[in-house]
Design a protein around this motif. Sequence first.
Motif, mmCIF file in Angstrom:
data_model
loop_
_atom_site.group_PDB
_atom_site.id
_atom_site.type_symbol
_atom_site.label_atom_id
_atom_site.label_comp_id
_atom_site.label_asym_id
_atom_site.label_seq_id
_atom_site.Cartn_x
_atom_site.Cartn_y
_atom_site.Cartn_z
ATOM 1 N N VAL A 1 0.846 -1.206 0.000
ATOM 2 C CA VAL A 1 0.000 0.000 0.000
ATOM 3 C C VAL A 1 0.873 1.244 0.000
ATOM 4 O O VAL A 1 0.619 2.196 -0.744
ATOM 5 C CB VAL A 1 -0.974 0.008 1.212
ATOM 6 C CG1 VAL A 1 -1.648 1.357 1.359
ATOM 7 C CG2 VAL A 1 -2.010 -1.089 1.061
ATOM 8 N N SER A 2 1.932 1.253 0.807
ATOM 9 C CA SER A 2 2.833 2.415 0.858
ATOM 10 C C SER A 2 3.502 2.653 -0.492
ATOM 11 O O SER A 2 3.631 3.795 -0.931
ATOM 12 C CB SER A 2 3.899 2.216 1.940
ATOM 13 O OG SER A 2 3.310 2.169 3.197
ATOM 14 N N VAL A 3 3.933 1.580 -1.153
ATOM 15 C CA VAL A 3 4.549 1.715 -2.472
ATOM 16 C C VAL A 3 3.526 2.235 -3.470
ATOM 17 O O VAL A 3 3.810 3.140 -4.258
ATOM 18 C CB VAL A 3 5.140 0.361 -2.946
ATOM 19 C CG1 VAL A 3 5.515 0.404 -4.412
ATOM 20 C CG2 VAL A 3 6.336 -0.016 -2.090
ATOM 21 N N PHE A 4 2.326 1.678 -3.436
ATOM 22 C CA PHE A 4 1.266 2.088 -4.353
ATOM 23 C C PHE A 4 0.883 3.558 -4.152
ATOM 24 O O PHE A 4 0.670 4.283 -5.116
ATOM 25 C CB PHE A 4 0.036 1.190 -4.174
ATOM 26 C CG PHE A 4 -1.110 1.571 -5.061
ATOM 27 C CD1 PHE A 4 -1.085 1.287 -6.420
ATOM 28 C CD2 PHE A 4 -2.216 2.225 -4.546
ATOM 29 C CE1 PHE A 4 -2.136 1.643 -7.244
ATOM 30 C CE2 PHE A 4 -3.271 2.591 -5.359
ATOM 31 C CZ PHE A 4 -3.229 2.302 -6.714
ATOM 32 N N MET A 5 0.802 3.978 -2.900
ATOM 33 C CA MET A 5 0.422 5.367 -2.592
ATOM 34 C C MET A 5 1.516 6.344 -3.025
ATOM 35 O O MET A 5 1.234 7.480 -3.367
ATOM 36 C CB MET A 5 0.143 5.556 -1.101
ATOM 37 C CG MET A 5 -1.015 4.743 -0.547
ATOM 38 S SD MET A 5 -2.634 5.252 -1.090
ATOM 39 C CE MET A 5 -2.738 6.904 -0.500
#
Length: 122
Positions: free
Chosen positions: A22-26
């Motif tokens: 999620v952090s990478v995607f965000m």
Amino acid sequence: MIKDIILVGIGSGIGGICRYLVSVFMGQTHSGFPWGTFVVNIVGCLLIGILWGLMSRFQNLAPAFSLLLMVGFCGGFTTFSTFSKEGLTLLQTDNYMLFTLYVLGSVVIGIMAVGIGYLVTK
């Protein structure tokens, strides 16, 4: 006891991987607001509320299910330490408004998300 530890470990590992994704995607935003951690924590609050409601409603669900998902996955997915570090970083860079929005938003919306998840499934 060993089975319980393994279940929590598996859940935590999967939760941690999901948090990272999620952090990478965000990605990094230019606003300075830590959206990745905020989203992960709110989604985790909603999820634990849903699971709590399901556990209350279907009491015959195995305790192993609770250990795997509530303790393990949600514990590995959400992150209070990163939330605290990012809050302190906002203070250190004099972003008082973002700090206030981040902390109050995380706590208030997080508690609301747990409640909504619980009520929807209860």
